[in-house]
Motif scaffolding. Structure first.
Motif, mmCIF file in Angstrom:
data_model
loop_
_atom_site.group_PDB
_atom_site.id
_atom_site.type_symbol
_atom_site.label_atom_id
_atom_site.label_comp_id
_atom_site.label_asym_id
_atom_site.label_seq_id
_atom_site.Cartn_x
_atom_site.Cartn_y
_atom_site.Cartn_z
ATOM 1 N N GLY C 119 -2.412 -1.933 3.549
ATOM 2 C CA GLY C 119 -3.284 -2.780 2.783
ATOM 3 C C GLY C 119 -4.414 -1.632 2.385
ATOM 4 O O GLY C 119 -4.681 -1.605 1.114
ATOM 5 N N ALA C 120 -4.902 -0.808 3.116
ATOM 6 C CA ALA C 120 -5.797 0.346 2.884
ATOM 7 C C ALA C 120 -5.396 1.292 2.024
ATOM 8 O O ALA C 120 -6.105 1.578 1.052
ATOM 9 N N TRP C 121 -4.047 1.652 2.199
ATOM 10 C CA TRP C 121 -3.722 2.669 1.309
ATOM 11 C C TRP C 121 -3.466 2.134 -0.110
ATOM 12 O O TRP C 121 -3.935 2.655 -1.222
ATOM 13 N N LEU C 122 -2.951 0.732 -0.144
ATOM 14 C CA LEU C 122 -2.761 0.176 -1.820
ATOM 15 C C LEU C 122 -4.118 -0.125 -2.370
ATOM 16 O O LEU C 122 -4.209 -0.017 -3.499
ATOM 17 N N GLY C 123 -5.207 -0.386 -1.526
ATOM 18 C CA GLY C 123 -6.373 -0.612 -1.851
ATOM 19 C C GLY C 123 -7.125 0.538 -2.535
ATOM 20 O O GLY C 123 -7.951 0.312 -3.366
ATOM 21 N N ARG C 124 -6.634 1.682 -1.795
ATOM 22 C CA ARG C 124 -7.384 2.940 -2.287
ATOM 23 C C ARG C 124 -6.682 3.754 -3.190
ATOM 24 O O ARG C 124 -7.280 4.396 -4.271
ATOM 25 N N SER C 125 -5.212 3.628 -3.334
ATOM 26 C CA SER C 125 -4.633 4.497 -4.020
ATOM 27 C C SER C 125 -4.662 3.955 -5.590
ATOM 28 O O SER C 125 -5.054 2.841 -5.896
ATOM 29 N N ARG C 126 -4.290 4.801 -6.534
ATOM 30 C CA ARG C 126 -4.469 4.431 -8.021
ATOM 31 C C ARG C 126 -3.039 4.441 -8.446
ATOM 32 O O ARG C 126 -2.012 4.421 -7.612
ATOM 33 N N GLN C 127 -2.800 3.952 -9.521
ATOM 34 C CA GLN C 127 -1.336 3.677 -10.150
ATOM 35 C C GLN C 127 -0.599 4.887 -9.792
ATOM 36 O O GLN C 127 -1.136 5.965 -9.978
ATOM 37 N N GLY C 128 0.819 4.707 -9.411
ATOM 38 C CA GLY C 128 1.650 5.886 -9.373
ATOM 39 C C GLY C 128 2.855 5.099 -8.982
ATOM 40 O O GLY C 128 2.934 3.695 -8.690
ATOM 41 N N HIS C 129 3.997 6.021 -8.913
ATOM 42 C CA HIS C 129 5.332 5.718 -8.739
ATOM 43 C C HIS C 129 5.491 4.785 -7.218
ATOM 44 O O HIS C 129 5.754 3.855 -7.095
ATOM 45 N N ALA C 130 4.737 5.470 -6.280
ATOM 46 C CA ALA C 130 4.803 5.051 -4.834
ATOM 47 C C ALA C 130 4.238 3.704 -4.695
ATOM 48 O O ALA C 130 4.854 2.869 -4.172
ATOM 49 N N ARG C 131 3.133 3.705 -5.318
ATOM 50 C CA ARG C 131 2.424 2.395 -5.196
ATOM 51 C C ARG C 131 3.135 1.229 -6.113
ATOM 52 O O ARG C 131 3.288 0.234 -5.303
ATOM 53 N N ARG C 132 3.759 1.491 -6.962
ATOM 54 C CA ARG C 132 4.606 0.340 -7.942
ATOM 55 C C ARG C 132 5.667 0.034 -7.139
ATOM 56 O O ARG C 132 6.047 -1.032 -6.795
ATOM 57 N N VAL C 133 6.361 1.198 -6.406
ATOM 58 C CA VAL C 133 7.555 0.863 -5.723
ATOM 59 C C VAL C 133 7.140 -0.024 -4.243
ATOM 60 O O VAL C 133 7.746 -1.167 -3.885
ATOM 61 N N VAL C 134 6.149 0.355 -3.617
ATOM 62 C CA VAL C 134 5.631 -0.404 -2.581
ATOM 63 C C VAL C 134 5.228 -1.879 -3.071
ATOM 64 O O VAL C 134 5.627 -2.877 -2.338
ATOM 65 N N ARG C 135 4.687 -2.007 -3.979
ATOM 66 C CA ARG C 135 4.279 -3.344 -4.481
ATOM 67 C C ARG C 135 5.446 -4.237 -4.819
ATOM 68 O O ARG C 135 5.404 -5.517 -4.632
ATOM 69 N N GLY C 136 6.489 -3.642 -5.733
ATOM 70 C CA GLY C 136 7.581 -4.312 -5.975
ATOM 71 C C GLY C 136 8.294 -4.698 -4.732
ATOM 72 O O GLY C 136 8.733 -6.054 -4.621
ATOM 73 N N VAL C 137 8.541 -3.828 -3.671
ATOM 74 C CA VAL C 137 9.098 -4.383 -2.601
ATOM 75 C C VAL C 137 8.187 -5.669 -1.871
ATOM 76 O O VAL C 137 9.051 -6.618 -1.200
ATOM 77 N N LEU C 138 7.018 -5.776 -1.607
ATOM 78 C CA LEU C 138 6.108 -6.586 -1.296
ATOM 79 C C LEU C 138 6.474 -7.826 -1.948
ATOM 80 O O LEU C 138 6.461 -9.031 -1.291
ATOM 81 N N SER C 139 6.453 -7.919 -3.238
ATOM 82 C CA SER C 139 6.610 -9.231 -4.171
ATOM 83 C C SER C 139 8.007 -9.624 -3.667
ATOM 84 O O SER C 139 8.068 -10.859 -3.937
#
Lengths: 260, 267, 312
Positions: C119-139
């Motif tokens: 949660g901390a990492w997602l809250g801090r990080s900006r748009q990017g491939h890693a973030r998009r992948v993690v959010r996809g997996v989460l949803s």
């Protein structure tokens, strides 16, 4: 004459979000000497806060210093790394923010903030830092400094919070103090107390007081710089600016003040 | 953003296809989901005309999946409809009467909100002591209506104090017309989001119940039941696990994606 | 002191009301939907046995009389003997409690250990491939039915790879799969909330103050933003804990974890009605306790609420 604590040489700030950069602060030239309070006066949006943020390295990521130079204690900002900048912030440069309630973390005690800053910049142990912090609060005439040390921001009055904010900014004895509208959110009587405190604390360091109110600036400042639309339009000794304003904008500000 | 859009469109089309398959099912697959053929026990997928293989009794997995889909969709739709009608009606009543009834209902919904609905469903089905389609639909609908009542009560009570509703009231518009013309239309966005998510929850609840062997008649083809039967044969017949698991996940995740899309669109 | 006594009295009062309401609903549900004698005796009982049971439990008397007797027994925590083995049903329900508590604690610990950094990492990080992948997996995980996840984990780690035992409660190694299944079911929701809270906290004015005293980005995240983000997630954490204490029916059954959810299923399948009744009562009390504890925790952690509570 000794070298100034702070010198801005044609400072420019751009908004860097989006395809083209847009300049919002143009060629600001200023100096702040030791023992002096410089008033930075202008309406909101005139660039006074942004210039001060640039000095402390607090500009948000959408903004950047695009030209000019900031000389702090004789060192050019271009040669200061981000890590060194952090050592300056809170250590050599103290910052006081406009709204002390939202500027303090609601779940942290006043004391824990001071201790964090003292431990970081003076490299003291927790216990020694606590003593320094309590002394710093007492210096700002906070009644019952021990109680204030353990207090949460919402438990203090507005004036006490701003004194606590000053204590936080000054606890490591910085050579430059920047106060951004420190009295705007306060009652008139409390305003005067805080301004007197600011005056007392200006000895031996340079200070910048940012305000939209020429009267407030006139009460404590040695010199005043008037800013409009990102430019310094007039700068000079307090008496000259208030007594014989040259620029039309300054005259308007003074008139607005006398009508109010 | 475009990738997300594409994913959502995919989810929506997937749901439509699943519903179409459920409706047309019997015309598509002629096999009987209950027919036992001991010669075809554990037949692997794509053999002897069995697209997804056979289970431990030689029943066609694809045919059972289809029957399970019809069962799941039917129960989830029925339960969601009951919860929706009951919850909306009670929520509107509670929003109107701010006195004792409103307070009582708020207490009930607060408590049922934290009470595991599923546990309630298990005990009620046990207490009723009957299994079957109607029992499941009624039970799931009757234990989950507070979900709708809570949202409707909260939104409607703020609506009843808005100017245009007050104005309509002053013009002596009747209660029923007031509700139909001014209150219900304003609830459509949040209710439609809630309907989709609730439908997904009901799919999961039904499959969990039938997994436990509670509610569905003995031997009926349900996804939960198929998952339960697969556990003894994971090593030898993994398709018995993977086929219903994939269907269940696709259906639920698809519904969730659709719900999220709706929520973003109406926010 | 008197203030405290009054709070306690009110708290006990609302617990009593909730309990009485639940047990009353249960009472009428049983008597109005079927024959409780058959339920108690089981489907194989002879007519004589049924008659005996009716007399013994007083099912031949009026509903009002029955209710008084029922309430009197419950007041002494007498829920009747389990039909499966004749032991007191309430003790049986209570005995399954520690296993559920263990699973709940471990799963919540793992849930927090995963959710806070992610949660901390997602809250801090900006748009990017890693973030998009993690959010996809989460949803995707957010909609995933928990028990299907458990089955797939068993298939992979216990059956295919043979790394871990497929059923739980036989020592720490056997705890891994049940705990991971539950935590992965809980984490997506908490991560989403923490992400939003961290994002909001990092935009707050006090973060600028933290920067002005020279805090590094990591210090700002963990010492200034995260306490606020966690505080905002206390209600959800409490709700998730209430859920794992009461709602793990299927997961406990899959892993043969002898907790309260497993017992619920066993007694449902055995039509062991006294045990079901004890479990319901126990669950109501548990939820009430967890909800109260969450409220109390929020009061302790949020200094702003403390003052409001202390003020007259």
């Amino acid at each position: 004459m000794t070298a100034p604590i702070l010198e801005l040489q044609s400072l420019c700030i751009d908004v860097v979000a989006g395809p083209t950069a847009q300049r919002i602060v143009h060629d600001v030239v200023l100096t702040v000497a030791r023992g002096e309070i410089l008033g930075l006066v202008g309406e909101s949006g005139s660039g006074k806060t942004l210039s001060a943020f640039a000095v402390a390295g607090l500009l948000s990521e959408r903004l950047a210093v695009s030209a000019g130079e900031i000389l702090f204690e004789g060192r050019a900002r271009s040669f200061v790394s981000e890590e060194e900048m952090r050592a300056l912030r809170g250590g050599r440069i103290g910052f006081v923010f406009q709204d002390p309630l939202s500027s303090f973390n609601p779940v942290r005690t006043i004391g824990s903030m001071l201790v964090e800053s003292v431990v970081r910049h003076q490299r003291l142990g927790k216990r020694a830092a606590r003593a320094v912090a309590i002394a710093g609060l007492a210096e700002m005439r906070l009644p019952g400094s021990d109680a204030c040390f353990g207090a949460y921001p919402h438990q203090l009055s507005g004036g006490q919070r701003q004194r606590a904010m000053l204590a936080l900014a000054l606890v490591n004895r910085p050579s430059l103090l920047i106060a951004d509208e420190p009295t705007t959110a306060l009652d008139p009587t409390i305003q005067l107390q805080i301004l007197a405190l600011l005056r007392r604390q200006s000895e031996g360091r340079g200070s910048i007081l940012i305000t939209h109110d020429l009267g407030v600036a006139g009460a404590v400042c040695d010199r005043i710089a008037v800013m409009q639309k990102g430019r310094v339009v007039e700068i000079g000794p307090c008496s000259a600016i208030l007594g014989d304003p040259q620029h039309a904008y300054t005259q308007r500000l003074l008139q607005a003040r006398s009508h109010a | 953003m475009t990738a997300q859009r594409r994913l959502l469109r995919f989810a929506f089309i997937l749901l439509l296809v699943l519903v179409a398959v459920a409706l047309l099912g019997p015309f598509l697959v002629a096999r009987d989901p209950m027919r036992i053929d001991l010669a075809a026990r554990f037949l692997a997928p794509l053999q002897a005309g069995h697209l997804l293989g056979c289970d431990q009794l030689g029943r066609d997995v694809a045919a059972r999946l289809l029957a399970g889909l019809r069962w799941s969709l039917g129960i989830a739709a029925g339960a969601t409809l009951i919860a929706f009608l009951l919850g909306t009606a009670i929520g509107l009543l509670a929003a109107r009467s701010r006195a004792l009834f409103g307070t009582a209902l708020r207490q009930v919904t607060i408590f049922t909100q934290s009470f595991p609905v599923f546990v309630l469903a298990v005990s009620i089905v046990a207490v009723i002591g009957k299994s079957g389609f109607a029992t499941l639909v009624l039970t799931l609908g009757l234990v989950t209506w507070p979900v709708f009542a809570r949202v409707v009560q909260a939104e409607a009570s703020s609506l009843f104090t808005r100017e245009y509703v007050l104005a309509a009231e002053m013009m002596q518009m009747g209660g029923a017309r007031l509700l139909l013309r001014h209150v219900l239309p304003a609830l459509v966005p949040s209710l439609s989001v809630l309907l989709v998510f609730h439908f997904a929850d009901m799919i999961i609840a039904e499959s969990a119940l039938s997994f436990l062997g509670i509610g569905a008649p003995l031997g009926a083809a349900t996804w939960g039941g198929m998952l339960n039967e697969s556990r003894a044969h994971m090593l030898t017949a993994p398709w018995m696990l993977l086929a219903p698991a994939a269907c269940l996940v696709l259906l639920v995740v698809g519904a969730h994606a659709l719900g999220q899309r709706l929520r973003e669109a109406t926010a | 002191m008197a203030e405290r006594a009054r709070l306690l009295a009110r708290w006990l009062g609302s617990l009593a009301i909730v309990l009485i309401a639940t047990m009353t609903v249960l009472f009428f549900l049983v008597r109005l939907t079927g024959d409780p004698a058959i339920m108690l005796a089981g489907p194989d009982a002879s007519p004589q046995q049924l008659q005996q049971i009716r007399q013994f439990y007083g099912f031949d008397r009026s509903l009002a009389e029955q209710y008084v007797v029922y309430a009197g027994k419950l007041a002494q925590l007498d829920f009747g003997a389990s039909l499966a083995d004749g032991t007191p049903s309430f003790d049986k329900a209570l005995a399954s409690f520690p296993a559920t508590l263990l699973l709940a604690m471990l799963a919540m610990a793992l849930n927090l250990a995963v959710s806070i950094p992610v949660g901390a990492w997602l809250g801090r990080s900006r748009q990017g491939h890693a973030r998009r992948v993690v959010r996809g997996v989460l949803s995707v995980l957010q909609g995933f039915p928990g028990f299907v996840l458990a089955l797939l984990l068993i298939d992979l780690f216990a059956v295919e790879l043979e790394w871990l035992p497929a059923i739980g409660y036989g020592g720490p190694v056997s705890w891994i799969l049940p705990v991971v299944s539950v935590a992965f079911f809980l984490a997506p929701k908490l991560i989403r909330v923490l992400e939003a809270n961290v994002q909001a906290a990092l935009l707050a004015s006090y973060v600028r103050t933290a920067r002005s005293i020279g805090a590094t980005p990591n210090e700002i995240l963990w010492r200034h933003a995260m306490p606020n983000a966690l505080l905002g997630a206390t209600a959800l954490i409490g709700a998730e804990f209430a859920f794992v204490m009461t709602g793990l029916v299927v997961i406990e059954t899959i892993f043969a974890w002898p907790g309260i959810g497993w017992l619920l299923v066993q007694s449902t399948l055995n039509l062991d009605f006294p045990v079901l009744q004890s479990i319901t009562c126990l669950l109501v009390v548990t939820i009430f306790l967890v909800n109260s504890a969450t409220d109390a925790l929020q009061l302790v952690l949020d200094p702003r609420l403390q003052q409001r509570a202390a003020a007259p």
